[in-house]
Motif scaffolding. Structure first.
Motif, PDB file in Angstrom:
ATOM      1  N   LYS A 119       0.836  -1.189   0.000  1.00 53.32           N
ATOM      2  CA  LYS A 119       0.000   0.000   0.000  1.00 53.32           C
ATOM      3  C   LYS A 119       0.881   1.252   0.000  1.00 53.32           C
ATOM      4  CE  LYS A 119      -3.739  -2.178   2.637  1.00 53.32           C
ATOM      5  NZ  LYS A 119      -4.555  -2.130   3.883  1.00 53.32           N
ATOM      6  N   VAL A 120       0.367   2.294  -0.628  1.00 53.95           N
ATOM      7  CA  VAL A 120       1.127   3.525  -0.723  1.00 53.95           C
ATOM      8  C   VAL A 120       1.310   4.182   0.638  1.00 53.95           C
ATOM      9  CG1 VAL A 120      -0.925   4.965  -1.178  1.00 53.95           C
ATOM     10  CG2 VAL A 120       1.346   5.702  -1.976  1.00 53.95           C
ATOM     11  N   GLU A 121       0.316   4.030   1.537  1.00 55.74           N
ATOM     12  CA  GLU A 121       0.444   4.663   2.852  1.00 55.74           C
ATOM     13  C   GLU A 121       1.577   4.032   3.676  1.00 55.74           C
ATOM     14  OE1 GLU A 121      -3.409   2.123   2.954  1.00 55.74           O
ATOM     15  OE2 GLU A 121      -2.329   3.459   1.572  1.00 55.74           O
ATOM     16  N   ILE A 122       1.863   2.742   3.414  1.00 58.96           N
ATOM     17  CA  ILE A 122       2.984   2.098   4.099  1.00 58.96           C
ATOM     18  C   ILE A 122       4.299   2.721   3.653  1.00 58.96           C
ATOM     19  CG2 ILE A 122       4.219  -0.058   4.466  1.00 58.96           C
ATOM     20  CD1 ILE A 122       1.535  -0.002   5.817  1.00 58.96           C
ATOM     21  N   VAL A 123       4.401   2.918   2.334  1.00 59.17           N
ATOM     22  CA  VAL A 123       5.610   3.532   1.788  1.00 59.17           C
ATOM     23  C   VAL A 123       5.797   4.937   2.349  1.00 59.17           C
ATOM     24  CG1 VAL A 123       6.779   4.237  -0.332  1.00 59.17           C
ATOM     25  CG2 VAL A 123       5.393   2.164  -0.319  1.00 59.17           C
ATOM     26  N   ARG A 124       4.710   5.693   2.395  1.00 61.01           N
ATOM     27  CA  ARG A 124       4.794   7.068   2.907  1.00 61.01           C
ATOM     28  C   ARG A 124       5.183   7.093   4.391  1.00 61.01           C
ATOM     29  NH1 ARG A 124      -0.904   8.995   0.139  1.00 61.01           N
ATOM     30  NH2 ARG A 124      -0.099   9.314  -1.996  1.00 61.01           N
ATOM     31  N   ALA A 125       4.610   6.188   5.168  1.00 59.52           N
ATOM     32  CA  ALA A 125       4.921   6.146   6.600  1.00 59.52           C
ATOM     33  C   ALA A 125       6.395   5.828   6.829  1.00 59.52           C
ATOM     34  CB  ALA A 125       4.036   5.113   7.295  1.00 59.52           C
ATOM     35  N   LEU A 126       6.919   4.880   6.051  1.00 59.97           N
ATOM     36  CA  LEU A 126       8.329   4.542   6.182  1.00 59.97           C
ATOM     37  C   LEU A 126       9.227   5.695   5.746  1.00 59.97           C
ATOM     38  CD1 LEU A 126       8.325   0.847   4.925  1.00 59.97           C
ATOM     39  CD2 LEU A 126       8.721   1.643   7.255  1.00 59.97           C
ATOM     40  N   GLU A 127       8.813   6.389   4.694  1.00 54.80           N
ATOM     41  CA  GLU A 127       9.609   7.525   4.230  1.00 54.80           C
ATOM     42  C   GLU A 127       9.633   8.643   5.275  1.00 54.80           C
ATOM     43  OE1 GLU A 127      10.093  10.505   0.361  1.00 54.80           O
ATOM     44  OE2 GLU A 127       8.339   9.206   0.534  1.00 54.80           O
ATOM     45  N   MET A 128       8.498   8.865   5.927  1.00 57.15           N
ATOM     46  CA  MET A 128       8.445   9.889   6.979  1.00 57.15           C
ATOM     47  C   MET A 128       9.397   9.545   8.124  1.00 57.15           C
ATOM     48  SD  MET A 128       4.340  10.697   7.123  1.00 57.15           S
ATOM     49  CE  MET A 128       4.516  11.664   8.609  1.00 57.15           C
ATOM     50  N   GLN A 129       9.409   8.277   8.534  1.00 59.05           N
ATOM     51  CA  GLN A 129      10.320   7.869   9.604  1.00 59.05           C
ATOM     52  C   GLN A 129      11.782   8.003   9.162  1.00 59.05           C
ATOM     53  OE1 GLN A 129       9.479   4.331  11.826  1.00 59.05           O
ATOM     54  NE2 GLN A 129       7.305   4.366  11.324  1.00 59.05           N
ATOM     55  N   GLY A 311       9.527 -16.213   3.028  1.00 59.18           N
ATOM     56  CA  GLY A 311       8.423 -15.788   2.171  1.00 59.18           C
ATOM     57  C   GLY A 311       7.120 -15.504   2.879  1.00 59.18           C
ATOM     58  N   GLU A 312       7.133 -15.382   4.210  1.00 57.13           N
ATOM     59  CA  GLU A 312       5.902 -15.059   4.933  1.00 57.13           C
ATOM     60  C   GLU A 312       5.532 -13.590   4.734  1.00 57.13           C
ATOM     61  OE1 GLU A 312       5.558 -16.156   8.984  1.00 57.13           O
ATOM     62  OE2 GLU A 312       6.586 -18.077   8.746  1.00 57.13           O
ATOM     63  N   LYS A 313       4.249 -13.315   4.871  1.00 59.28           N
ATOM     64  CA  LYS A 313       3.748 -11.962   4.747  1.00 59.28           C
ATOM     65  C   LYS A 313       4.157 -11.177   5.993  1.00 59.28           C
ATOM     66  CE  LYS A 313       1.225  -8.501   3.196  1.00 59.28           C
ATOM     67  NZ  LYS A 313       1.613  -7.714   2.026  1.00 59.28           N
ATOM     68  N   VAL A 314       4.855 -10.082   5.786  1.00 58.03           N
ATOM     69  CA  VAL A 314       5.336  -9.265   6.907  1.00 58.03           C
ATOM     70  C   VAL A 314       4.900  -7.828   6.697  1.00 58.03           C
ATOM     71  CG1 VAL A 314       7.353  -8.399   8.124  1.00 58.03           C
ATOM     72  CG2 VAL A 314       7.331 -10.749   7.299  1.00 58.03           C
ATOM     73  N   ASN A 315       4.349  -7.239   7.762  1.00 53.58           N
ATOM     74  CA  ASN A 315       3.987  -5.819   7.727  1.00 53.58           C
ATOM     75  C   ASN A 315       5.263  -5.000   7.917  1.00 53.58           C
ATOM     76  OD1 ASN A 315       3.056  -3.216   8.133  1.00 53.58           O
ATOM     77  ND2 ASN A 315       1.274  -3.864   9.332  1.00 53.58           N
ATOM     78  N   LEU A 316       5.609  -4.192   6.925  1.00 57.14           N
ATOM     79  CA  LEU A 316       6.858  -3.436   6.986  1.00 57.14           C
ATOM     80  C   LEU A 316       6.860  -2.388   8.099  1.00 57.14           C
ATOM     81  CD1 LEU A 316       7.647  -3.016   3.180  1.00 57.14           C
ATOM     82  CD2 LEU A 316       8.658  -4.604   4.812  1.00 57.14           C
ATOM     83  N   LEU A 317       5.660  -1.937   8.500  1.00 58.77           N
ATOM     84  CA  LEU A 317       5.600  -1.011   9.636  1.00 58.77           C
ATOM     85  C   LEU A 317       6.024  -1.696  10.935  1.00 58.77           C
ATOM     86  CD1 LEU A 317       2.368   1.080   8.973  1.00 58.77           C
ATOM     87  CD2 LEU A 317       4.749   1.722   8.617  1.00 58.77           C
ATOM     88  N   GLU A 318       5.780  -3.021  11.010  1.00 59.25           N
ATOM     89  CA  GLU A 318       6.245  -3.773  12.165  1.00 59.25           C
ATOM     90  C   GLU A 318       7.775  -3.781  12.204  1.00 59.25           C
ATOM     91  OE1 GLU A 318       4.620  -7.660  12.286  1.00 59.25           O
ATOM     92  OE2 GLU A 318       2.537  -7.000  12.372  1.00 59.25           O
ATOM     93  N   ILE A 319       8.388  -3.857  11.021  1.00 58.33           N
ATOM     94  CA  ILE A 319       9.847  -3.786  10.958  1.00 58.33           C
ATOM     95  C   ILE A 319      10.336  -2.441  11.489  1.00 58.33           C
ATOM     96  CG2 ILE A 319      11.846  -3.790   9.427  1.00 58.33           C
ATOM     97  CD1 ILE A 319      10.381  -5.662   7.595  1.00 58.33           C
ATOM     98  N   ALA A 320       9.657  -1.375  11.079  1.00 60.01           N
ATOM     99  CA  ALA A 320      10.051  -0.033  11.531  1.00 60.01           C
ATOM    100  C   ALA A 320       9.928   0.091  13.041  1.00 60.01           C
ATOM    101  CB  ALA A 320       9.195   1.013  10.824  1.00 60.01           C
ATOM    102  N   ASP A 321       8.826  -0.435  13.590  1.00 62.69           N
ATOM    103  CA  ASP A 321       8.638  -0.379  15.047  1.00 62.69           C
ATOM    104  C   ASP A 321       9.702  -1.202  15.773  1.00 62.69           C
ATOM    105  OD1 ASP A 321       6.447   1.248  14.696  1.00 62.69           O
ATOM    106  OD2 ASP A 321       4.979  -0.386  14.832  1.00 62.69           O
ATOM    107  N   ALA A 322       9.996  -2.384  15.216  1.00 65.07           N
ATOM    108  CA  ALA A 322      11.010  -3.243  15.828  1.00 65.07           C
ATOM    109  C   ALA A 322      12.381  -2.583  15.788  1.00 65.07           C
ATOM    110  CB  ALA A 322      11.043  -4.600  15.127  1.00 65.07           C
ATOM    111  N   LEU A 323      12.687  -1.895  14.689  1.00 71.51           N
ATOM    112  CA  LEU A 323      13.967  -1.197  14.578  1.00 71.51           C
ATOM    113  C   LEU A 323      14.058  -0.048  15.582  1.00 71.51           C
ATOM    114  CD1 LEU A 323      14.440  -1.058  10.686  1.00 71.51           C
ATOM    115  CD2 LEU A 323      15.780  -2.404  12.325  1.00 71.51           C
ATOM    116  N   GLU A 324      12.954   0.655  15.782  1.00 64.99           N
ATOM    117  CA  GLU A 324      12.947   1.752  16.752  1.00 64.99           C
ATOM    118  C   GLU A 324      13.152   1.226  18.170  1.00 64.99           C
ATOM    119  OE1 GLU A 324      10.097   5.456  18.233  1.00 64.99           O
ATOM    120  OE2 GLU A 324       9.527   4.240  16.505  1.00 64.99           O
ATOM    121  N   THR A 325      12.468   0.108  18.490  1.00 64.73           N
ATOM    122  CA  THR A 325      12.645  -0.505  19.811  1.00 64.73           C
ATOM    123  C   THR A 325      14.091  -0.944  20.013  1.00 64.73           C
ATOM    124  OG1 THR A 325      10.356  -1.295  19.800  1.00 64.73           O
ATOM    125  CG2 THR A 325      11.880  -2.365  21.322  1.00 64.73           C
ATOM    126  N   GLN A 326      14.687  -1.509  18.968  1.00 66.08           N
ATOM    127  CA  GLN A 326      16.079  -1.940  19.044  1.00 66.08           C
ATOM    128  C   GLN A 326      17.011  -0.754  19.287  1.00 66.08           C
ATOM    129  OE1 GLN A 326      18.159  -3.083  15.372  1.00 66.08           O
ATOM    130  NE2 GLN A 326      18.747  -5.006  16.381  1.00 66.08           N
TER     131      GLN A 326
END
Length: 362
Positions: A119-129, A311-326
């Motif tokens: 989704k485009v909103e996922i891309v935008r959210a990641l770009e903002m971060q 190959g599992e479906k992963v929400n990229l925003l979850e990656i961003a949150d996990a990276l921030e927690t790390q």
């Protein structure tokens, strides 16, 4: 107020021998006028000079203690500045790694969006971060430059000279042994130059009292030195000694003031050492928690990366949150390491050990 009252009494006593009635019979009433000649020809015959010489020797020792305290404080301030700069360097590296990992996630999201899998909103959210992290990194870089300029200035280096700080070996707090307040307080008070300086000041009081008592035989014109300025408020009477009693009372009060100040210094040292020991031990106790937090954050990242590989479906925003927690867990752990080093250095300053044991260069 009490000191001022005694000073008035002293001034009044000093005035009496200067009235006209005394001048009428100076040779009879003030035969010590002949001592003016003795001062010029043989100053060692004046008892006040004997006491003043000994006072100067003691005050020189007090001045050395004061200089040692100043030197140790300057060294402590410089080392603390170094620790803070190195901590910010470490934080800059952590943020840089976070930005690199998030950039990869953003590039993956962008590629998936181009093929219709994101989704485009996922891309935008990641770009903002990503943009916020780039700003943070730039701000940290500016901060580091300002800090290096401050270090350069403290070293007296020219503005155009670049300095590179040597890396700091990191200590794992949980590997260190706790400190005991009771086992260290006696040493801290014994080596404290602040307390030792007041011990020297108090040694001077009996000599000043003797100097006053013998002032009828002449007043010393020797300087007590720089450290003797603490006794400038005590004027040695001359002449027939009408103000001697007032001066003695001023000296007793000055002694009480110095004793109270020394007590205040000792209590301050005790509290500072207790705070240093408590903080030191607390970091040792809780440091494993920070290590565990970082370990759990790293494990989450590894789990997400494994899902991507298989190959599992992963929400990229979850990656961003996990990276921030790390990143936050790494930064918290880094802060504890440097807080421990700074507190350890504070303890060494109070004990005058390690880097502080050598003393100022003569």
């Amino acid at each position: 107020t009490y000191q001022a009252k005694l000073a008035i009494d002293q001034a009044r006593g000093n005035l009496l021998p200067k009235l006209n009635i005394w001048q009428l019979a100076k040779v009879i009433i003030d035969p010590m006028a002949l001592l003016d000649v003795v001062q010029d020809v043989a100053p060692f015959l004046i008892p006040g000079n004997w006491f003043r010489l000994k006072e100067t020797e003691i005050l020189y020792a007090a001045q050395k203690e004061g200089y040692r305290a100043l030197w140790a404080n300057e060294l402590s301030a410089a080392r603390t500045l170094y620790f803070r700069v190195m901590m910010d360097h470490g934080l800059y590296d952590i943020v840089g790694q976070h930005l690199a990992d998030l950039t990869k996630a953003y590039e993956i999201a962008q590629s998936r969006f181009l093929v219709g899998l994101e989704k485009v909103e996922i891309v935008r959210a990641l770009e903002m971060q990503k943009l916020k992290l780039e700003e943070d990194k730039a701000q940290l870089e500016l901060l580091l430059q300002e800090e290096l300029n401050a270090v350069s200035f403290s070293l007296g280096l020219p503005d155009n000279e670049t300095i590179v700080l040597a890396p700091l070996p990191l200590i794992k707090p949980s590997d260190e042994k706790p400190l005991a307040f009771d086992a260290n307080i006696a040493v801290a008070l014994n080596v404290s130059p602040e307390s030792r300086q007041y011990d020297q000041f108090l040694k001077v009081i009996p000599l000043i009292k003797k100097e006053v008592m013998f002032s009828v035989l002449g007043v010393s014109d020797f300087s007590r030195g720089v450290a003797g300025g603490i006794f400038d408020g005590i004027a040695i009477p001359s002449g027939l000694g009408f103000s001697t009693a007032s001066t003695i009372r001023i000296i007793k009060t000055q002694k009480q003031i110095l004793e109270n100040q020394r007590t205040g210094i000792i209590e301050t040292l005790k509290r500072q050492l207790k705070n240093a020991v408590n903080t030191y031990n607390r970091i040792i106790d809780f440091y494993p928690n920070f290590e565990r937090r970082e370990s759990l954050a790293d494990a989450n990242i590894e789990t997400i990366n494994y899902k991507i590989v298989v190959g599992e479906k992963v929400n990229l925003l979850e990656i961003a949150d996990a990276l921030e927690t790390q990143t936050l867990s790494r930064a918290a752990k880094l802060e504890q390491i440097y807080r421990f080093r700074m507190n350890q250095d504070r303890f060494m300053r109070m004990m005058l050990s390690d880097e502080y044991a050598r003393g100022p260069v003569n």
